[in-house]
Scaffold this active site. Structure first.
Site, PDB file in Angstrom:
ATOM      1  N   SER A  92       0.867  -1.172   0.000  1.00  0.00           N
ATOM      2  CA  SER A  92       0.000   0.000   0.000  1.00  0.00           C
ATOM      3  C   SER A  92       0.906   1.225   0.000  1.00  0.00           C
ATOM      4  O   SER A  92       1.748   1.369   0.883  1.00  0.00           O
ATOM      5  CB  SER A  92      -0.868  -0.033   1.263  1.00  0.00           C
ATOM      6  OG  SER A  92      -1.582   1.160   1.396  1.00  0.00           O
ATOM      7  N   LYS A 141      -1.068  -1.111  -4.442  1.00  0.00           N
ATOM      8  CA  LYS A 141      -2.247  -0.281  -4.154  1.00  0.00           C
ATOM      9  C   LYS A 141      -1.768   1.130  -3.894  1.00  0.00           C
ATOM     10  O   LYS A 141      -0.775   1.330  -3.188  1.00  0.00           O
ATOM     11  CB  LYS A 141      -2.962  -0.865  -2.945  1.00  0.00           C
ATOM     12  CG  LYS A 141      -3.728   0.092  -2.052  1.00  0.00           C
ATOM     13  CD  LYS A 141      -4.507  -0.707  -1.014  1.00  0.00           C
ATOM     14  CE  LYS A 141      -4.596   0.046   0.306  1.00  0.00           C
ATOM     15  NZ  LYS A 141      -5.274  -0.760   1.349  1.00  0.00           N
ATOM     16  N   LYS A 171      -2.817   5.080  -2.658  1.00  0.00           N
ATOM     17  CA  LYS A 171      -3.826   5.908  -1.996  1.00  0.00           C
ATOM     18  C   LYS A 171      -4.191   7.054  -2.931  1.00  0.00           C
ATOM     19  O   LYS A 171      -3.324   7.598  -3.633  1.00  0.00           O
ATOM     20  CB  LYS A 171      -3.262   6.470  -0.685  1.00  0.00           C
ATOM     21  CG  LYS A 171      -2.956   5.408   0.358  1.00  0.00           C
ATOM     22  CD  LYS A 171      -4.229   4.823   0.939  1.00  0.00           C
ATOM     23  CE  LYS A 171      -3.917   3.905   2.114  1.00  0.00           C
ATOM     24  NZ  LYS A 171      -5.134   3.269   2.662  1.00  0.00           N
ATOM     25  N   GLU A 226     -10.899   0.737  -3.620  1.00  0.00           N
ATOM     26  CA  GLU A 226     -11.197   0.461  -2.209  1.00  0.00           C
ATOM     27  C   GLU A 226     -11.831   1.679  -1.552  1.00  0.00           C
ATOM     28  O   GLU A 226     -11.337   2.794  -1.664  1.00  0.00           O
ATOM     29  CB  GLU A 226      -9.878   0.081  -1.514  1.00  0.00           C
ATOM     30  CG  GLU A 226     -10.038  -0.479  -0.109  1.00  0.00           C
ATOM     31  CD  GLU A 226      -8.691  -0.921   0.489  1.00  0.00           C
ATOM     32  OE1 GLU A 226      -7.753  -1.233  -0.281  1.00  0.00           O
ATOM     33  OE2 GLU A 226      -8.576  -0.933   1.717  1.00  0.00           O
ATOM     34  N   LYS A 281      -9.701  -6.866   7.805  1.00  0.00           N
ATOM     35  CA  LYS A 281      -8.638  -6.495   8.740  1.00  0.00           C
ATOM     36  C   LYS A 281      -8.958  -7.145  10.077  1.00  0.00           C
ATOM     37  O   LYS A 281     -10.060  -6.968  10.612  1.00  0.00           O
ATOM     38  CB  LYS A 281      -8.545  -4.974   8.895  1.00  0.00           C
ATOM     39  CG  LYS A 281      -7.931  -4.297   7.687  1.00  0.00           C
ATOM     40  CD  LYS A 281      -7.748  -2.818   7.893  1.00  0.00           C
ATOM     41  CE  LYS A 281      -7.194  -2.183   6.618  1.00  0.00           C
ATOM     42  NZ  LYS A 281      -7.295  -0.716   6.652  1.00  0.00           N
TER      43      LYS A 281
HETATM   44  O1  OSB Z   1      -7.132   1.796   4.395  1.00  0.00           O
HETATM   45  O2  OSB Z   1      -5.892   0.095   4.180  1.00  0.00           O
HETATM   46  C1  OSB Z   1      -6.094   1.201   4.700  1.00  0.00           C
HETATM   47  C2  OSB Z   1      -3.097   2.239   6.852  1.00  0.00           C
HETATM   48  C3  OSB Z   1      -3.723   2.876   7.886  1.00  0.00           C
HETATM   49  C4  OSB Z   1      -5.094   3.012   7.842  1.00  0.00           C
HETATM   50  C5  OSB Z   1      -5.832   2.481   6.790  1.00  0.00           C
HETATM   51  C6  OSB Z   1      -5.203   1.809   5.760  1.00  0.00           C
HETATM   52  C7  OSB Z   1      -3.806   1.714   5.782  1.00  0.00           C
HETATM   53  C8  OSB Z   1      -3.025   1.080   4.731  1.00  0.00           C
HETATM   54  C9  OSB Z   1      -1.683   0.526   5.135  1.00  0.00           C
HETATM   55  O3  OSB Z   1      -3.365   1.057   3.573  1.00  0.00           O
HETATM   56  C10 OSB Z   1      -1.522  -0.911   4.806  1.00  0.00           C
HETATM   57  C11 OSB Z   1      -0.270  -1.483   5.450  1.00  0.00           C
HETATM   58  O4  OSB Z   1      -0.263  -1.729   6.665  1.00  0.00           O
HETATM   59  O5  OSB Z   1       0.693  -1.698   4.733  1.00  0.00           O
HETATM   60 MG    MG Z   2      -8.315   0.681   3.035  1.00  0.00          MG
END
Ligand code: OSB
Ligand code: MG
Length: 378
Positions: free
Chosen positions: A143, A169, A171, A221, A270
């Protein structure tokens, strides 16, 4: 799972610790930037064994309504008194003791998952085996937070693709979306690419969101509100790309609702957000039965949370690469040994030793502990 005559787990003490761990580089999402990750660890003692877990809440109620300090309070005032001194035949019984508590899934997961670690040690099996995991190697994705320019993001993607990660992925948020997605897609026409908005859009953005369909994304997402399922169903009808829900899935019923409403084609599970292993197992089994791909999301965990994510990712319903990546991507030094490493094929080998499968570096944890409190059965 327990048969008569087998050992019970009597919960003797629960120690909470707050550590401040500095990320190697800041992680930015549509809800904020994280430089330092406050980490809340649970160390639970039962029958002479120690179980570890991580409460994956963020510093403030920005991802969901929980936070590290709220979770601490909920454990101290409500969860610990309900479980201390109790004898459990198996870790999955924790939920029965907590049934009066509404919400606070990450706090509950912190206790339940530590009990699973203990149960796995008691039975001398790897946590993944105790859970019913079938995969000995799990598929990994990364991510990537918001970047200052599309070129910088594309450079970062190049690094992660070269490291072997099977899914990237990125953001996004309004204003930082199309140019970034197209930069990455143009540079990497064939990678499995997805985007995560963390609820940054509304249905007014429909025309914009429909343009995402041009980039062959694996999923979008959580485009809409953090607590919404229904409007995602409206949006999904207008998109070719699958929506993946993250924030609003707290339990099996939410997954059932989302799938029945056709609000998404993929679900991010999660471990913390759904309240722990028992709930995660139910959700993945349901997704599997409904042909809905699921995968393990991450919360920038330290090694302890990461080890739990690896164990749960071995369940058969986790069919897509998760946000479970190498310790080194986030931390200069991790609290477990060995630290989590990823193969050049973008996989993690699941440990085959009893319990969590990693050595918890308790001396290092003690040194990094900023706050600590132990609760015992009185
Ligand atoms: O939405 O998946 C998410 C991190 C903090 C809060 C929400 C998210 C995330 C990540 C990090 O996308 C994923 C990771 O731990 O590598
Ligand atoms: Mg997410």
């Amino acid at each position: 799972m327990a048969t008569s005559g087998e050992a019970l787990m009597r919960v003797e003490s629960i120690t909470l610790r707050k550590l401040r761990m500095r990320l190697k580089s800041p992680f930015e999402t549509s809800f904020g930037v994280t430089h330092e990750r406050p980490v809340l660890l649970v160390e639970l003692q039962a029958d002479g064994l120690t179980g570890w877990s991580e409460v994956t809440a963020t510093e403030g109620p920005f991802y969901n309504s929980e936070s590290i300090d709220i979770a601490w309070l909920v454990i101290r005032e409500f969860l610990a008194p309900l479980i201390l001194g109790k004898s459990l035949a198996c870790a999955s019984e924790a939920g029965r003791h907590f049934c009066a508590i509404r919400g606070h899934e990450m706090a509950r997961a912190g206790i339940e998952n530590a009990l699973w670690d203990i149960e796995a040690q008691q039975r001398s099996v790897p946590l993944a085996t105790l859970l019913g995991g079938t995969q000995t190697e799990i598929a990994c994705g990364v991510s990537l937070g918001l970047h200052s320019t599309p070129d910088k993001l594309a450079e970062r993607v190049a690094t992660e693709v070269a490291a072997g990660y099977q899914r990237i992925k990125i953001k996004i948020k309004p204003g930082l979306d199309l140019t970034y997605i197209s930069a990455v897609r143009n540079a990497f026409p064939d990678i499995r690419l997805s985007v995560d908005a963390n609820s940054a859009y509304t249905l007014d953005d429909l025309d914009l969101l429909r343009q995402f369909d041009d980039f062959n994304l694996l999923m979008i997402e959580q485009p809409l509100w953090w607590d919404d399922i229904y409007n995602h169903a409206k949006l999904q009808k207008q998109l070719k790309t699958w929506i993946c829900l993250d924030e609003p899935i707290h339990q099996l019923r939410d997954a059932q609702t989302a799938i029945e409403l056709e609000a998404c084609g993929i679900i991010n599970i999660k471990l913390g957000r759904v309240g722990g292993y028992s709930s995660a197992r139910q959700i993945q089994a349901h997704c599997l039965s409904q042909n809905i791909p699921a995968w393990c999301g991450g919360m920038l965990e330290c090694g302890i949370g990461r080890a739990h994510n690896i164990a749960v990712s071995t369940l058969p319903g986790y069919t897509l690469p998760g946000d479970v990546s190498a310790s080194q991507r986030y931390w200069a030094e991790d609290v477990i040994e060995p630290e989590v490493t990823v193969t050049p094929q973008g996989t993690i080998h699941v440990p085959q030793t009893p319990g969590l499968g990693y050595h918890v570096r308790s001396e290092l944890i003690e040194r990094w502990t900023a706050e600590k409190q132990t609760f015992r059965h009185s």
